[in-house]
Design a protein around this motif. Structure first.
Motif, short mmCIF file in Angstrom:
data_model
loop_
_atom_site.label_atom_id
_atom_site.label_comp_id
_atom_site.label_asym_id
_atom_site.label_seq_id
_atom_site.Cartn_x
_atom_site.Cartn_y
_atom_site.Cartn_z
N SER A 128 0.83 -1.20 0.00
CA SER A 128 0.00 0.00 0.00
C SER A 128 0.87 1.26 0.00
N PRO A 129 0.71 2.13 -1.00
CA PRO A 129 1.51 3.37 -1.04
C PRO A 129 1.32 4.23 0.21
N ASP A 130 0.09 4.31 0.69
CA ASP A 130 -0.19 5.14 1.87
C ASP A 130 0.52 4.57 3.09
N GLU A 131 0.47 3.26 3.24
CA GLU A 131 1.12 2.64 4.40
C GLU A 131 2.63 2.76 4.32
N ARG A 132 3.17 2.63 3.12
CA ARG A 132 4.61 2.76 2.95
C ARG A 132 5.05 4.18 3.31
N THR A 133 4.26 5.18 2.90
CA THR A 133 4.59 6.57 3.23
C THR A 133 4.47 6.82 4.73
N ARG A 134 3.43 6.26 5.33
CA ARG A 134 3.21 6.46 6.77
C ARG A 134 4.34 5.85 7.59
N LEU A 135 4.85 4.72 7.16
CA LEU A 135 5.96 4.08 7.88
C LEU A 135 7.18 5.00 7.92
N LEU A 136 7.40 5.73 6.84
CA LEU A 136 8.61 6.54 6.72
C LEU A 136 8.47 7.93 7.33
N SER A 137 7.34 8.21 7.96
CA SER A 137 7.15 9.51 8.59
C SER A 137 8.25 9.74 9.61
N GLY A 138 8.98 10.83 9.43
CA GLY A 138 10.08 11.14 10.34
C GLY A 138 11.35 10.39 10.05
N PRO A 183 10.35 -5.97 -5.71
CA PRO A 183 9.11 -5.99 -6.50
C PRO A 183 7.85 -6.39 -5.74
N THR A 184 7.91 -7.46 -4.93
CA THR A 184 6.69 -7.99 -4.37
C THR A 184 6.81 -8.31 -2.88
N ALA A 185 5.68 -8.23 -2.19
CA ALA A 185 5.62 -8.61 -0.78
C ALA A 185 5.82 -10.11 -0.63
N ALA A 186 5.38 -10.88 -1.62
CA ALA A 186 5.57 -12.33 -1.55
C ALA A 186 7.06 -12.67 -1.61
N GLY A 187 7.78 -11.98 -2.48
CA GLY A 187 9.21 -12.24 -2.59
C GLY A 187 9.95 -11.87 -1.32
N LEU A 188 9.62 -10.70 -0.74
CA LEU A 188 10.27 -10.30 0.50
C LEU A 188 9.87 -11.22 1.64
N GLY A 189 8.63 -11.64 1.64
CA GLY A 189 8.17 -12.55 2.69
C GLY A 189 8.92 -13.87 2.68
N ALA A 190 9.29 -14.35 1.48
CA ALA A 190 9.99 -15.61 1.39
C ALA A 190 11.31 -15.58 2.16
N ALA A 191 11.94 -14.42 2.24
CA ALA A 191 13.20 -14.30 2.96
C ALA A 191 13.02 -14.49 4.46
N PHE A 192 11.78 -14.32 4.92
CA PHE A 192 11.47 -14.46 6.34
C PHE A 192 10.61 -15.69 6.63
N GLY A 193 10.38 -16.51 5.62
CA GLY A 193 9.52 -17.68 5.82
C GLY A 193 8.07 -17.31 6.01
N ARG A 194 7.64 -16.18 5.41
CA ARG A 194 6.26 -15.72 5.52
C ARG A 194 5.65 -15.62 4.13
N ASP A 195 4.29 -15.61 4.10
CA ASP A 195 3.61 -15.48 2.82
C ASP A 195 3.88 -14.14 2.17
N HIS A 196 3.89 -13.08 2.97
CA HIS A 196 4.20 -11.78 2.42
C HIS A 196 4.70 -10.85 3.52
N VAL A 197 5.62 -9.98 3.16
CA VAL A 197 6.15 -8.95 4.05
C VAL A 197 6.28 -7.67 3.23
N VAL A 198 5.75 -6.57 3.74
CA VAL A 198 5.81 -5.30 3.01
C VAL A 198 6.94 -4.42 3.53
N HIS A 199 7.21 -4.49 4.83
CA HIS A 199 8.21 -3.60 5.44
C HIS A 199 9.28 -4.40 6.17
N ALA A 200 10.52 -4.00 6.01
CA ALA A 200 11.62 -4.59 6.76
C ALA A 200 12.65 -3.50 7.02
#
Length: 222
Positions: free
Chosen positions: A148-158, A168-185
Motif C-alpha cells: 500500500s503506497p499510503d502505508e509505505r509513506t506512513r511508515l517513513l514519517s520522520g 518488487p513484491t511482498a511475496a518475494g520479500l516474505g519468502a526471505a522471512f519464511g512468511r507469505d508476504h512482508v511489506v516492510h523490513a
C-alpha cells in the motif's frame, strides 16, 4: 540474437575499445564512457561459446565488459553492437538479458536479507520496523513495491533521511522471512545493508523506477 559489428552510428571512442582492463578502483561503461565503482555497475563476460553472460558478483573468469546499471544503457549495448565491439568479435546476446539481470539482482537481495536474518541484523513488520526507526537502529528500510503506497509513506514519517530499498513484491520479500508476504523490513547498518542498497539501486536502474534515497548514502551503511 547475434550482434552485427558496425551497426552503431555513435561517434565515441568506444568503437575502438575492447573490454576494460579491470585495473584500478573504477570501471568504464562501454556505452556512456563514464567510470564508476564496479559494485554499482553490471559486469558481463563472454562464454566459450560466445554468449554474453551476466556476472553480477564480478567473480567469473575472463575479461569483463562493464555497463552502467540503466535500462537505456543496456538497450543501447544490446541493439547497437557494443558487446561485439568490446569483445572484438561476434557474440550472442540473450533476448531476455534484461529479465535475467533483474531476476538475478532480486535473488541477490533476498539472499542477503536471509543472511542478515540469520545474523540478527534485520526485522520485519510495520510495528517492529517503526520501533527500529524510532530507536535509531535502522540503517536501511526495505519495502515491497506492491504494498500500500499510503502505508509505505506512513511508515517513513520522520525517517526521510534513511536509504530505502524497494523490491518488487511482498511475496518475494516474505519468502526471505519464511512468511507469505512482508511489506516492510529494516536492516541495521553494516556490510549486508550496504549490499542490499547497492543491488536495489542497480535493479531500480534496470527497471526504470525511481530510487528512493540517494546512492551517496551507500557509504554510510557500512
Amino acid at each position: 540474437m547475434s550482434e552485427r559489428a558496425g551497426q552503431d552510428n555513435m561517434t565515441t571512442d568506444a568503437d575502438h575499445d575492447s573490454a576494460d582492463d579491470e585495473r584500478g578502483p573504477l570501471r568504464r561503461c562501454i556505452v556512456t564512457r563514464e567510470r564508476a565503482a564496479p559494485e554499482t555497475m553490471l559486469r558481463f563476460v563472454v562464454s566459450p561459446d560466445r554468449v554474453v553472460t551476466p556476472d553480477l558478483s564480478a567473480r567469473l573468469p575472463g575479461r569483463g565488459i562493464w555497463l552502467s546499471a540503466r535500462r537505456d544503457v543496456l538497450e543501447t549495448a544490446r541493439t547497437r553492437g557494443a558487446f561485439s565491439r568490446a569483445a572484438r568479435g561476434q557474440v550472442v546476446v540473450p533476448p531476455d538479458l534484461d529479465g535475467i539481470l533483474q531476476a538475478g539482482l532480486v535473488r541477490r537481495i533476498m539472499e542477503t536479507v536471509g543472511l542478515a536474518r540469520r545474523a540478527g541484523q534485520v526485522t520485519y513488520g510495520f510495528v517492529k520496523v517503526r520501533e527500529w526507526i524510532e530507536g535509531g537502529r535502522a540503517g536501511l528500510i526495505i519495502q515491497a513495491g506492491d504494498g500500500s503506497p499510503d502505508e509505505r509513506t506512513r511508515l517513513l514519517s520522520g525517517a526521510r533521511d534513511l536509504p530505502i530499498a524497494v523490491v518488487p513484491t511482498a511475496a518475494g520479500l516474505g519468502a526471505a522471512f519464511g512468511r507469505d508476504h512482508v511489506v516492510h523490513a529494516a536492516m541495521s547498518r553494516g556490510e549486508l545493508a550496504r549490499r542490499v542498497h547497492i543491488d536495489s539501486e542497480r535493479f531500480a536502474g534496470l527497471s526504470g523506477r525511481a530510487v528512493p534515497g540517494s546512492s551517496d548514502q551507500s557509504g554510510e551503511l557500512g
